[in-house]
Design a protein around this motif. Structure first.
Motif, short mmCIF file in Angstrom:
data_model
loop_
_atom_site.label_atom_id
_atom_site.label_comp_id
_atom_site.label_asym_id
_atom_site.label_seq_id
_atom_site.Cartn_x
_atom_site.Cartn_y
_atom_site.Cartn_z
N VAL A 106 0.85 -1.18 0.00
CA VAL A 106 0.00 0.00 0.00
C VAL A 106 0.88 1.23 0.00
CG1 VAL A 106 -1.74 1.31 1.26
CG2 VAL A 106 -1.84 -1.18 1.21
N CYS A 107 0.63 2.13 -0.92
CA CYS A 107 1.37 3.38 -0.96
C CYS A 107 0.45 4.49 -0.53
CB CYS A 107 1.90 3.66 -2.37
SG CYS A 107 2.97 2.35 -2.99
N PHE A 108 1.03 5.53 0.08
CA PHE A 108 0.17 6.63 0.49
C PHE A 108 0.84 7.96 0.23
CE2 PHE A 108 2.48 7.76 4.29
CZ PHE A 108 3.05 6.57 4.71
N THR A 109 0.01 8.98 0.07
CA THR A 109 0.53 10.33 -0.09
C THR A 109 0.16 11.14 1.14
OG1 THR A 109 -1.47 11.01 -1.26
CG2 THR A 109 0.40 10.28 -2.59
N HIS A 110 1.13 11.88 1.64
CA HIS A 110 0.95 12.64 2.87
C HIS A 110 -0.07 13.77 2.66
CE1 HIS A 110 1.82 14.35 6.65
NE2 HIS A 110 2.57 15.35 6.22
N GLN A 111 -0.97 13.94 3.61
CA GLN A 111 -2.03 14.93 3.48
C GLN A 111 -1.88 16.06 4.50
OE1 GLN A 111 -4.65 14.89 1.10
NE2 GLN A 111 -3.09 13.58 0.25
N LEU A 112 -0.64 16.39 4.88
CA LEU A 112 -0.40 17.45 5.83
C LEU A 112 -1.12 17.16 7.13
CD1 LEU A 112 1.38 19.94 5.49
CD2 LEU A 112 -0.66 21.33 5.26
N GLU A 113 -1.16 15.89 7.51
CA GLU A 113 -1.85 15.48 8.73
C GLU A 113 -0.84 15.41 9.86
OE1 GLU A 113 -4.82 14.08 11.34
OE2 GLU A 113 -4.88 15.08 9.41
N TYR A 114 -1.06 16.18 10.92
CA TYR A 114 -0.08 16.31 12.00
C TYR A 114 0.27 14.96 12.61
CZ TYR A 114 1.76 17.79 16.53
OH TYR A 114 2.54 17.95 17.65
N SER A 115 -0.73 14.09 12.80
CA SER A 115 -0.47 12.85 13.50
C SER A 115 0.38 11.88 12.70
CB SER A 115 -1.79 12.16 13.87
OG SER A 115 -2.51 11.87 12.70
N VAL A 116 0.52 12.09 11.38
CA VAL A 116 1.34 11.19 10.57
C VAL A 116 2.76 11.13 11.09
CG1 VAL A 116 2.37 10.90 8.30
CG2 VAL A 116 -0.04 11.40 8.50
N SER A 117 3.30 12.26 11.49
CA SER A 117 4.72 12.32 11.81
C SER A 117 4.98 12.41 13.31
CB SER A 117 5.36 13.51 11.10
OG SER A 117 4.67 14.69 11.40
N GLU A 118 4.01 12.01 14.13
CA GLU A 118 4.23 12.07 15.56
C GLU A 118 5.48 11.28 15.96
OE1 GLU A 118 0.59 10.79 17.26
OE2 GLU A 118 -0.29 12.79 17.32
N SER A 119 5.66 10.10 15.35
CA SER A 119 6.81 9.30 15.73
C SER A 119 8.12 9.94 15.26
CB SER A 119 6.68 7.88 15.15
OG SER A 119 6.39 7.94 13.78
N VAL A 120 8.10 10.65 14.11
CA VAL A 120 9.28 11.38 13.66
C VAL A 120 9.60 12.49 14.65
CG1 VAL A 120 10.23 12.83 11.85
CG2 VAL A 120 8.89 10.82 11.24
N VAL A 121 8.57 13.20 15.09
CA VAL A 121 8.75 14.28 16.06
C VAL A 121 9.37 13.74 17.35
CG1 VAL A 121 7.51 15.91 17.54
CG2 VAL A 121 6.92 15.72 15.12
N THR A 122 8.86 12.62 17.83
CA THR A 122 9.37 12.02 19.07
C THR A 122 10.82 11.59 18.91
OG1 THR A 122 7.15 11.26 19.65
CG2 THR A 122 9.00 10.19 20.76
N LEU A 123 11.11 10.97 17.77
CA LEU A 123 12.48 10.53 17.52
C LEU A 123 13.43 11.72 17.48
CD1 LEU A 123 14.61 8.46 16.77
CD2 LEU A 123 13.88 8.65 14.39
N PHE A 124 13.03 12.79 16.78
CA PHE A 124 13.87 13.97 16.69
C PHE A 124 14.17 14.54 18.07
CE2 PHE A 124 14.65 18.51 16.06
CZ PHE A 124 15.55 18.51 15.01
N GLU A 125 13.16 14.62 18.91
CA GLU A 125 13.35 15.17 20.24
C GLU A 125 14.25 14.27 21.09
OE1 GLU A 125 9.52 15.97 21.86
OE2 GLU A 125 9.07 17.52 20.37
N SER A 126 14.17 12.95 20.89
CA SER A 126 15.06 12.06 21.64
C SER A 126 16.51 12.26 21.23
CB SER A 126 14.64 10.60 21.43
OG SER A 126 14.96 10.15 20.12
N LEU A 127 16.75 12.56 19.96
CA LEU A 127 18.11 12.83 19.50
C LEU A 127 18.62 14.15 20.07
CD1 LEU A 127 17.71 11.74 15.77
CD2 LEU A 127 18.95 10.50 17.56
N VAL A 128 17.74 15.15 20.13
CA VAL A 128 18.13 16.45 20.69
C VAL A 128 18.52 16.31 22.15
CG1 VAL A 128 17.26 18.75 21.30
CG2 VAL A 128 16.77 17.79 19.05
#
Length: 587
Positions: A106-128
């Motif tokens: 299944v392929c998907f296109t991002h729809q500017l949905e905030y919750s899509v990248s919650e895990s990216v946000v969390t990962l970034f903050e853990s690196l910081v």
């Protein structure tokens, strides 16, 4: 095929439960087969809804929320395999069911949905926020870092906990105290250590900020910071973020002194010239030392190593070596963004405690009568000096002589005329950078094991955003996380490169995105509607940050590399930004 805008580096792995993550997608089958076409036709214009433990979504035509478990680890985010079944009414005639054996991609296109990248946000903050480890196992006998600038030094600091010996291979003479180096051509320009980088360095090399202050640098809190857009000062965000205003040579000297003081870290003055391999992994670094004979011949050598870091900067030759040695050459992405810098040093008669402002960052729109200057900055640095920088895009070259430099400053807000009216301690030094660039190691299909690349060797941006040193710190954080993960070191370091991609994507979105928007606006370049909408949103947020403390805080957290850019697309924040700009326009 697959669009991954906004979700590259999505940090989920095989078997990860996704019941707490909502992903709003357009459901697409990847192949242009009749069933796939029928499936897409069945979705077109329909209101469809899938619910899961996270709750119910708002209904929107053609959008699906899928809750399930990742069945296969994707090479790139955006191509995911799910165990969630799509009900028959959502399947076109003859299309396979998700969850079938084998499962359908299944392929998907991002729809500017905030919750899509919650895990990216969390990962970034853990690196910081990464902390130095305690009692970690030794993984290597010898680790080698090619390049002894900030990125290489921070890599060496991370490796010092995990290797019996760390050797930094650096061609420049580094024994001089706080001197400019030929290997860092931009080191005489403005360098401000952003909060993310300063806090990371303080955790891993405690006391650097205080030592810099003892040497005359300025640790600048919000009461002495000025950020302006044309004639408007940005609203205070109510947070006590501090910048370290310091000359780059002094900062590098302090970091180098602390890293090389570690008992297992040494510097080899030599130029790395290639790699040696064995069993699909890097096992050594070839080098040539400085000339030491009557004919100036360079002594050649070979350093055996169990792990190698490329920190050779923007001009790194690693990609060429990989291609020549039969491996994949990472794709090089270039964004043309010609920027011209002019920087000079002036006497600062007022001591830091008595200064009203110690750091100034002034950005100008193309409509502002700044004489072609797009950005002006001033920092109160060591030795009672002002470091003043003017930057122009394209053909705008701000002042090559002192008279030209001062004339440009006279057209700017008064503080720049005041600062540059004093005595000169160093004349104008110019620097030109033609493009932002990044190397996509995470896309490479065949790389040797026990090799990573960091800092400007991976991605280099417009220096005016101040991201370089803080990016290097977060790349070092990626290295620490990768080495602590228990991954198989005899496999290519793709997990590291995927972690690093999250950091690079974040920095690239801010700097390269900002440069592209500015240049396209000046040139009247037509851009796709999607890009135009994204830029409109970012302009709205930047405008609202001038007046609203909450928006200013969110905007600064991203600018300072403390938070991921996707946090700016929180619906509540966007609503507040829209209301603020609409209110300002109505006045």
């Amino acid at each position: 095929m697959t669009s991954t805008k906004g979700v590259e580096g999505f940090p989920i792995r095989q078997g990860d439960p996704l019941t707490s993550v909502r992903i709003r997608t357009k459901l697409l089958l990847p192949l242009a087969t009749a069933p796939a076409k029928a499936h897409r036709a069945a979705l077109g214009g329909k209101e469809v809804q899938r619910t899961g433990p996270t709750g119910t979504s708002r209904r929107r035509p053609g959008l699906v929320i899928m809750i399930g478990r990742l069945l296969a680890s994707p090479a790139r985010a955006g191509s995911l395999l799910w165990d969630e079944q799509v009900s028959p009414d959502l399947r076109g005639p003859g299309s396979e069911r998700l969850g079938a054996d084998p499962p359908v991609q299944v392929c998907f296109t991002h729809q500017l949905e905030y919750s899509v990248s919650e895990s990216v946000v969390t990962l970034f903050e853990s690196l910081v926020g990464a902390e130095p480890p305690h009692d970690v196992p030794v993984l290597f006998d010898t680790a080698c870092v090619m390049g002894g600038s900030i990125a290489g030094l921070l890599a060496a600091r991370v490796l010092s906990d995990r290797a019996r010996r760390v050797v930094i291979v650096e061609p420049d003479e580094t024994s001089a105290e706080a001197e400019s180096r030929s290997g860092v051509p931009q080191d005489q320009q403005v360098h401000t250590l952003l909060p993310a980088g300063r806090l990371w360095i303080e955790r891993w090399l405690p006391g650097v900020s205080q030592e810099a202050q003892d040497r005359g640098a300025s640790l600048v809190g919000p009461d002495k910071q000025f950020v302006g857009y044309d004639d408007i000062r940005q609203a205070s965000d109510g947070v006590g973020h501090q910048f370290l205003a310091v000359g780059r040579p002094l900062l590098e000297t302090l970091v180098r002194a602390r890293v090389t003081a570690l008992p297992n870290v040494s510097v080899l003055r030599a130029q790395a010239t290639g790699l040696r391999y064995g069993d699909g992994a890097v096992v050594g670094v070839r080098f040539a030392g400085p000339g030491n004979g009557d004919q100036g011949e360079r002594a050649e050598g070979d350093l055996a190593a169990d792990f190698v870091v490329d920190a050779m900067g923007r001009s790194s030759r690693l990609s060429n070596w990989l291609r020549q040695d039969g491996y994949d050459q990472p794709r090089l992405e270039r964004l043309e963004s010609p920027v011209n810098y002019a920087t000079a040093l002036f006497e600062r008669p007022v001591k830091f405690p008595e200064l009203e402002v110690a750091t100034v960052l002034q950005l100008f729109t193309p409509q502002y009568p700044s004489g072609g200057v797009s950005v002006a900055a001033a920092n109160a640095i060591e030795e009672q000096q002002w470091l003043v920088m003017l930057m122009g895009y394209g053909d705008n070259r701000p002042g090559r002589t002192l008279d030209e430099f001062r004339a440009r400053c006279a057209a700017l807000p008064a503080i720049f005329s005041d600062i540059t009216s004093g005595g000169v301690t160093r004349g104008v030094v110019t620097y030109r950078q033609a493009e932002n660039r990044r190397r996509h190691f995470a896309e490479a299909g065949c790389l040797p094991a026990r090799l990573v690349s960091m800092g400007d060797a991976v991605a280099s941006f417009n220096p005016v955003y101040g991201q370089g040193m803080s990016s290097a710190a977060l790349h070092a954080s990626c290295l620490a996380s990768y080495l602590d993960s228990g991954t198989d070191l005899d496999e290519a370091a793709m997990e590291f490169f995927r972690l690093q991609q999250v950091v690079v994507d974040a920095a690239w979105a801010v700097s390269a995105g900002g440069d592209a928007a500015r240049i396209d606006a000046e040139n009247g370049t037509e851009v796709p509607e999607e890009v135009r909408q994204q830029r409109r949103v970012m302009a709205q947020i930047a405008g609202a940050a001038l007046a609203d403390a909450d928006v200013s805080r969110a905007f600064n957290n991203v600018s300072y590399m403390l938070r991921h850019p996707d946090t700016l697309f929180d619906p509540e924040l966007l609503e507040k930004a829209a209301a603020t700009t609409e209110g300002a326009a109505a006045q």
